[in-house]
Design an enzyme around this catalytic site. Structure first.
Site, PDB file in Angstrom:
ATOM      1  N   TYR A   1       5.687  -7.997   1.889  1.00  0.00           N
ATOM      2  CA  TYR A   1       4.754  -7.157   1.148  1.00  0.00           C
ATOM      3  C   TYR A   1       4.321  -7.851  -0.153  1.00  0.00           C
ATOM      4  CZ  TYR A   1       3.031  -4.012  -2.275  1.00  0.00           C
ATOM      5  OH  TYR A   1       2.242  -3.490  -3.253  1.00  0.00           O
TER       6      TYR A   1
ATOM      7  N   ASP B   1       7.637  -4.877  -7.482  1.00  0.00           N
ATOM      8  CA  ASP B   1       7.583  -3.722  -6.582  1.00  0.00           C
ATOM      9  C   ASP B   1       8.532  -3.962  -5.409  1.00  0.00           C
ATOM     10  OD1 ASP B   1       6.863  -1.593  -4.970  1.00  0.00           O
ATOM     11  OD2 ASP B   1       4.703  -1.939  -5.132  1.00  0.00           O
TER      12      ASP B   1
ATOM     13  N   ARG C   1       2.339  -8.502 -12.322  1.00  0.00           N
ATOM     14  CA  ARG C   1       3.314  -8.170 -11.285  1.00  0.00           C
ATOM     15  C   ARG C   1       3.630  -9.428 -10.497  1.00  0.00           C
ATOM     16  NH1 ARG C   1       2.663  -4.229  -5.960  1.00  0.00           N
ATOM     17  NH2 ARG C   1       1.920  -6.147  -5.024  1.00  0.00           N
TER      18      ARG C   1
ATOM     19  N   TRP D   1       8.499   0.209   5.026  1.00  0.00           N
ATOM     20  CA  TRP D   1       7.585  -0.891   4.688  1.00  0.00           C
ATOM     21  C   TRP D   1       7.214  -0.858   3.225  1.00  0.00           C
ATOM     22  CZ3 TRP D   1       2.492  -1.074   2.906  1.00  0.00           C
ATOM     23  CH2 TRP D   1       1.990  -2.401   2.791  1.00  0.00           C
TER      24      TRP D   1
ATOM     25  N   GLU E   1      -2.592  -0.270 -13.331  1.00  0.00           N
ATOM     26  CA  GLU E   1      -2.674  -1.334 -12.332  1.00  0.00           C
ATOM     27  C   GLU E   1      -4.153  -1.636 -12.061  1.00  0.00           C
ATOM     28  OE1 GLU E   1      -1.075  -0.172  -8.552  1.00  0.00           O
ATOM     29  OE2 GLU E   1      -0.896  -2.220  -7.818  1.00  0.00           O
TER      30      GLU E   1
ATOM     31  N   GLU F   1       9.537  -1.155  -9.499  1.00  0.00           N
ATOM     32  CA  GLU F   1       8.819  -0.046  -8.851  1.00  0.00           C
ATOM     33  C   GLU F   1       9.389   0.280  -7.470  1.00  0.00           C
ATOM     34  OE1 GLU F   1       4.684  -0.995  -8.369  1.00  0.00           O
ATOM     35  OE2 GLU F   1       4.376   0.640  -6.949  1.00  0.00           O
TER      36      GLU F   1
ATOM     37  N   HIS G   1       8.939  -1.735  -3.060  1.00  0.00           N
ATOM     38  CA  HIS G   1       8.227  -1.065  -1.962  1.00  0.00           C
ATOM     39  C   HIS G   1       9.147  -0.246  -1.049  1.00  0.00           C
ATOM     40  CE1 HIS G   1       4.344  -0.890   0.351  1.00  0.00           C
ATOM     41  NE2 HIS G   1       3.945  -0.924  -0.908  1.00  0.00           N
TER      42      HIS G   1
ATOM     43  N   ARG H   1       3.706   6.738 -11.138  1.00  0.00           N
ATOM     44  CA  ARG H   1       2.819   5.797 -10.447  1.00  0.00           C
ATOM     45  C   ARG H   1       1.653   6.460  -9.710  1.00  0.00           C
ATOM     46  NH1 ARG H   1       1.066   1.636 -10.344  1.00  0.00           N
ATOM     47  NH2 ARG H   1       1.581   0.705  -8.346  1.00  0.00           N
TER      48      ARG H   1
ATOM     49  N   GLU I   1       3.633   6.290  -6.171  1.00  0.00           N
ATOM     50  CA  GLU I   1       2.291   6.043  -5.615  1.00  0.00           C
ATOM     51  C   GLU I   1       2.063   6.845  -4.335  1.00  0.00           C
ATOM     52  OE1 GLU I   1       2.493   1.763  -5.147  1.00  0.00           O
ATOM     53  OE2 GLU I   1       2.760   1.963  -2.993  1.00  0.00           O
TER      54      GLU I   1
HETATM   55  O1  KDG Z   1      -2.088   1.483   0.574  1.00  0.00           O
HETATM   56  C1  KDG Z   1      -0.849   0.971   0.199  1.00  0.00           C
HETATM   57  C2  KDG Z   1      -1.005   0.156  -1.048  1.00  0.00           C
HETATM   58  O2  KDG Z   1      -1.787   0.853  -1.956  1.00  0.00           O
HETATM   59  C3  KDG Z   1       0.321  -0.147  -1.690  1.00  0.00           C
HETATM   60  O3  KDG Z   1       1.110  -0.844  -0.780  1.00  0.00           O
HETATM   61  C4  KDG Z   1       0.103  -0.944  -2.956  1.00  0.00           C
HETATM   62  O4  KDG Z   1       2.409  -0.712  -3.524  1.00  0.00           O
HETATM   63  C5  KDG Z   1       1.277  -0.915  -3.872  1.00  0.00           C
HETATM   64  C6  KDG Z   1       1.029  -1.150  -5.299  1.00  0.00           C
HETATM   65  O5  KDG Z   1       1.982  -1.053  -6.060  1.00  0.00           O
HETATM   66  O6  KDG Z   1      -0.122  -1.420  -5.658  1.00  0.00           O
HETATM   67 MG    MG Z   2       3.610  -0.103  -5.216  1.00  0.00          MG
END
Ligand code: KDG
Ligand code: MG
Length: 412
Positions: A159, A220, A147, A412, A349, A246, A222, A293, A272
């Protein structure tokens, strides 16, 4: 095999973890991960006050019945706190069943569908040079899929970058990205979508030029983009052949992905922060995503995530289970057993835990040549050293949040 003890263990070796430990009257123990990053104590209270009293005296063999009982009898269904608590119970019961049978959990789930689990790691850097170093170091550690997250010109913190404030405080010692920061209040980060959309394709172009076309690359976003911005990003990354893109849009709006899909062939991963099959119903049926995810820890355990993935299999959607450091070694082991057994495994992951975490949790998985395997110990194959865990009491920690230049709070 009656459950006669249930303990909730909170420990913070390198970060906070919540673990449920069940013990049966014939002395078998099972562990379940209930860690919910930044909201850990809410799950602890839910488990201690509302779940543990319901477990004592139940037959530990009845995994599905216990799952349905905890889910339906609460009346207030789903949500991250409830589903993390149920997940921990489910994992611990699978662990116990494996130990009772003398078999690793993946054997109880149908046996291995492959010899190992392809895993991806997190390379990052504030600059392209730092990013290249990080990719090389991941390749040296054996990663065959990576990644890529980078800094964006004009933004202070981003991030997924290991070289944020902590990196500087550690005077150049590289560490894997850990988003939760210990402290009484969350950190504020900044965000600018236009700079991000301009910068990211240039980074992937540089990475492809340096590392060639073979290396599977992931990214990602996010949850930060609108559907049309996400479509623009997917389209601009098409020449760099991503394994997946992602969380392009905020996860609540499943319909957003329809618009993204109309514009780009870059594969999409999401989920996720989802916690049940209901969050996926539309996007799997309409084939709006390519990878699921969800973590076992946040999606009701092995029993429920297996149902999500069986549903996904009908639409050629594969697994891409969440595995950042906030999934404990117990949750990671559960993911590996499930991933090894299902047919539609995609990728896992895998961020390494810190040295102290590895002392608290004894683990039997293997990592070899870019592939994970859960090992062949009965159950999940993870132990918890109570004395080590006791050395590290809970520490308040929060995930950061974002503001735009005008002060508006952003995803975020
Ligand atoms: O707790 C939040 C994280 O697990 C997250 O921000 C991690 O986005 C993430 C990832 O893809 O691992
Ligand atoms: Mg993620």
């Amino acid at each position: 095999m009656i459950i006669d003890r249930a303990e909730v263990v909170v420990t913070s070796p390198d970060r906070n973890f919540v673990t449920l430990k069940l013990t049966t009257d014939d002395g078998l123990t099972g562990l379940g991960d209930a860690t919910l990053n930044g909201r850990e104590l809410a799950v602890v209270a839910y488990l201690k006050d509302h779940v543990v009293p319901l477990l004592l005296g139940r037959d530990a063999h009845r995994i599905e019945d216990t799952w349905q009982f905890l889910y339906r009898s609460a009346y207030w269904r789903r949500g991250p706190v409830t589903m993390a608590a149920i997940a921990a119970v489910d994992m611990a019961l699978w662990d116990i069943k494996g130990k009772a049978a003398g078999l690793p959990v993946y054997q109880l789930l149908g046996g291995a569908s492959r010899t190992g689990l392809l895993a991806y790691g997190h390379a990052s850097g504030k600059t392209t040079e730092e990013l290249f170093d990080s990719i090389r170091s991941h390749q040296e550690q054996g990663y065959r899929a990576i990644r890529v997250q980078t800094g964006v010109p004009g933004l202070k913190s981003i991030y997924g970058i290991a070289s944020n404030a902590t990196y500087e405080a550690m005077q150049g010692v590289r560490y894997d990205h850990e988003p939760a920061q210990r402290g009484a209040l969350p950190n504020e980060e900044d965000w600018d979508t236009r700079s991000y959309l301009r910068h990211v394709p240039t980074v992937f172009e540089a990475v492809r030029n340096e590392f060639g076309p073979e290396l599977p690359l992931l990214h990602d976003a996010h949850h930060r983009l609108t559907p049309i911005q996400a479509a623009q990003l997917g389209k601009s990354l098409e020449p760099y052949d991503l394994f997946w893109l992602e969380d392009v849009t905020p996860a609540e709006n499943q319909e957003a992905l329809r618009l993204v899909r109309q514009h780009t062939t870059t594969p999409l991963a999401i989920g996720e922060i989802f916690n049940s099959v209901w969050d996926y119903q539309q996007i799997i049926r309409e084939q709006l995503i390519d990878y699921v995810r969800s973590a076992v820890t946040h999606t009701g355990g092995i029993s429920h995530l297996r149902k999500v993935l069986d549903y996904a299999a009908q639409y050629q959607v594969k697994s891409g289970m969440h595995g950042p450091t906030d999934i404990s070694p117990v949750g990671m082991a559960a993911a590996m057993h499930l991933g090894l057994s299902i047919h539609n495994f995609g990728i896992q992951e895998y961020m390494r835990h810190g040295a102290k975490t590895d002392e608290v949790f004894q683990q039997s998985f293997t990592w070899s040549d870019g592939y994970l395997h859960p090992g062949d110990q009965p159950g999940l194959g993870v132990g918890l050293d109570a004395d080590e865990a006791g050395k590290y009491p809970y520490v308040q920690a929060y995930l950061p949040y974002n503001r735009l230049a005008d002060g508006t709070v952003h995803d975020w």
